[in-house]
Design a protein around this motif. Structure first.
Motif, PDB file in Angstrom:
ATOM      1  N   LEU A 135       0.703  -1.154   0.064  1.00 18.06           N
ATOM      2  CA  LEU A 135      -0.054   0.032  -0.112  1.00 18.06           C
ATOM      3  C   LEU A 135       0.904   1.294   0.099  1.00 18.06           C
ATOM      4  CD1 LEU A 135      -2.752  -1.082   2.554  1.00 18.06           C
ATOM      5  CD2 LEU A 135      -2.766  -0.926  -0.055  1.00 18.06           C
ATOM      6  N   ASP A 136       2.263   1.280   0.790  1.00 20.76           N
ATOM      7  CA  ASP A 136       2.904   2.407   0.715  1.00 20.76           C
ATOM      8  C   ASP A 136       3.333   2.715  -0.667  1.00 20.76           C
ATOM      9  OD1 ASP A 136       2.496   2.985   3.485  1.00 20.76           O
ATOM     10  OD2 ASP A 136       4.284   1.950   4.133  1.00 20.76           O
ATOM     11  N   GLU A 137       3.785   1.509  -1.469  1.00 21.32           N
ATOM     12  CA  GLU A 137       4.331   1.698  -2.801  1.00 21.32           C
ATOM     13  C   GLU A 137       3.419   2.081  -3.623  1.00 21.32           C
ATOM     14  OE1 GLU A 137       5.873  -2.133  -4.124  1.00 21.32           O
ATOM     15  OE2 GLU A 137       7.311  -2.243  -2.186  1.00 21.32           O
ATOM     16  N   GLN A 138       1.999   1.754  -3.610  1.00 19.26           N
ATOM     17  CA  GLN A 138       1.036   2.231  -4.380  1.00 19.26           C
ATOM     18  C   GLN A 138       0.838   3.845  -4.147  1.00 19.26           C
ATOM     19  OE1 GLN A 138      -2.529  -0.144  -3.898  1.00 19.26           O
ATOM     20  NE2 GLN A 138      -1.301  -1.883  -4.437  1.00 19.26           N
ATOM     21  N   TRP A 139       1.078   4.247  -2.902  1.00 17.47           N
ATOM     22  CA  TRP A 139       0.588   5.579  -2.601  1.00 17.47           C
ATOM     23  C   TRP A 139       1.764   6.567  -3.023  1.00 17.47           C
ATOM     24  CZ3 TRP A 139       3.160   9.367   0.437  1.00 17.47           C
ATOM     25  CH2 TRP A 139       2.495  10.547   0.594  1.00 17.47           C
ATOM     26  N   GLU A 140       3.153   5.854  -2.761  1.00 18.08           N
ATOM     27  CA  GLU A 140       4.170   6.763  -3.641  1.00 18.08           C
ATOM     28  C   GLU A 140       3.953   6.774  -4.926  1.00 18.08           C
ATOM     29  OE1 GLU A 140       7.583   4.714  -2.253  1.00 18.08           O
ATOM     30  OE2 GLU A 140       7.419   5.294  -0.003  1.00 18.08           O
ATOM     31  N   ALA A 141       3.701   5.770  -5.626  1.00 21.37           N
ATOM     32  CA  ALA A 141       3.480   5.785  -7.319  1.00 21.37           C
ATOM     33  C   ALA A 141       2.502   6.878  -7.621  1.00 21.37           C
ATOM     34  CB  ALA A 141       3.019   4.439  -7.731  1.00 21.37           C
ATOM     35  N   GLN A 148       1.608   9.415  -5.922  1.00 27.11           N
ATOM     36  CA  GLN A 148       2.089  10.765  -5.637  1.00 27.11           C
ATOM     37  C   GLN A 148       2.682  11.290  -6.700  1.00 27.11           C
ATOM     38  OE1 GLN A 148       1.029  12.935  -3.025  1.00 27.11           O
ATOM     39  NE2 GLN A 148      -0.335  11.329  -2.802  1.00 27.11           N
ATOM     40  N   ARG A 149       3.688  10.262  -7.392  1.00 30.22           N
ATOM     41  CA  ARG A 149       4.709  10.598  -8.327  1.00 30.22           C
ATOM     42  C   ARG A 149       3.827  11.213  -9.682  1.00 30.22           C
ATOM     43  NH1 ARG A 149       7.510   6.223  -6.484  1.00 30.22           N
ATOM     44  NH2 ARG A 149       6.572   4.846  -7.982  1.00 30.22           N
ATOM     45  N   LEU A 170       0.753  12.268  -9.600  1.00 25.19           N
ATOM     46  CA  LEU A 170       0.193  13.700  -9.144  1.00 25.19           C
ATOM     47  C   LEU A 170       1.297  14.823  -9.437  1.00 25.19           C
ATOM     48  CD1 LEU A 170      -2.057  12.835  -6.166  1.00 25.19           C
ATOM     49  CD2 LEU A 170      -2.652  13.628  -8.401  1.00 25.19           C
ATOM     50  N   GLN A 171       2.620  14.715  -9.022  1.00 19.51           N
ATOM     51  CA  GLN A 171       3.606  15.821  -8.997  1.00 19.51           C
ATOM     52  C   GLN A 171       3.804  16.115 -10.669  1.00 19.51           C
ATOM     53  OE1 GLN A 171       6.654  13.975  -7.119  1.00 19.51           O
ATOM     54  NE2 GLN A 171       6.185  14.712  -5.033  1.00 19.51           N
ATOM     55  N   GLN A 172       3.705  14.729 -11.451  1.00 21.38           N
ATOM     56  CA  GLN A 172       4.164  15.037 -12.772  1.00 21.38           C
ATOM     57  C   GLN A 172       2.822  15.963 -13.546  1.00 21.38           C
ATOM     58  OE1 GLN A 172       6.462  13.805 -14.423  1.00 21.38           O
ATOM     59  NE2 GLN A 172       5.838  14.657 -16.349  1.00 21.38           N
ATOM     60  N   ARG A 173       1.578  15.629 -12.890  1.00 29.72           N
ATOM     61  CA  ARG A 173       0.459  16.481 -13.340  1.00 29.72           C
ATOM     62  C   ARG A 173       0.497  17.868 -13.222  1.00 29.72           C
ATOM     63  NH1 ARG A 173      -4.709  12.724 -12.087  1.00 29.72           N
ATOM     64  NH2 ARG A 173      -4.184  10.899 -13.536  1.00 29.72           N
ATOM     65  N   ASN A 174       1.142  18.230 -12.060  1.00 29.66           N
ATOM     66  CA  ASN A 174       1.399  19.662 -11.437  1.00 29.66           C
ATOM     67  C   ASN A 174       2.306  20.383 -12.033  1.00 29.66           C
ATOM     68  OD1 ASN A 174      -1.451  19.183 -10.145  1.00 29.66           O
ATOM     69  ND2 ASN A 174      -0.271  18.438  -8.184  1.00 29.66           N
TER      70      ASN A 174
END
Length: 130
Positions: free
Chosen positions: A72-78, A80-81, A83-87
């Protein structure tokens, strides 16, 4: 509505009530004096059935594609990456998509070169194996 049709509808209604109360229809047409006392009252029965899946879904677990904390932590980090790319700024996004397009062109060229021998036109008498 004819009298014959009315009698048919009444008999059908009795059969539905009797089947809903699990009473054999053979008791319904003997005469009201011989009917069991349970036909005189209206009761509602609820039938539940359980379905066994015989292990079909035993391996599935709730909590995403992996139920462990690390997964679940790996999925959350992916996420977040992504979302950062989109922003990112429009220039950085444009550069990102230009890089993707360049990689796609290189992969297409490599694939085309690899399979070019299948589409080559050979002259008469020329051996494609040579």
């Amino acid at each position: 509505m004819t009298r014959k049709h009315t009698n048919f509808v009444a008999l059908a209604a009795v059969a539905v009530v009797l089947s809903a109360n699990n009473i054999p229809t053979s008791h319904a047409f003997i005469g009201s004096a011989s009917l069991p006392a349970s036909t005189m009252t209206t009761t509602t029965t609820t039938t539940t059935s359980t379905t066994t899946l015989h292990g079909l879904f035993d391996r599935f677990q709730s909590g995403g594609s992996g139920s462990s904390k690390d997964s679940l932590d790996e999925q959350w980090e992916a996420q977040q990456r992504i979302l950062q790319q989109r922003n990112k700024s429009p220039q950085e996004r444009q550069k990102y998509f230009a890089d993707i397009e360049k990689r796609r062109e290189e992969a297409s060229k490599k694939q085309k070169d690899k399979w070019a021998w299948q589409t080559k036109n050979y002259d008469k008498g020329q051996d494609p194996i040579d």
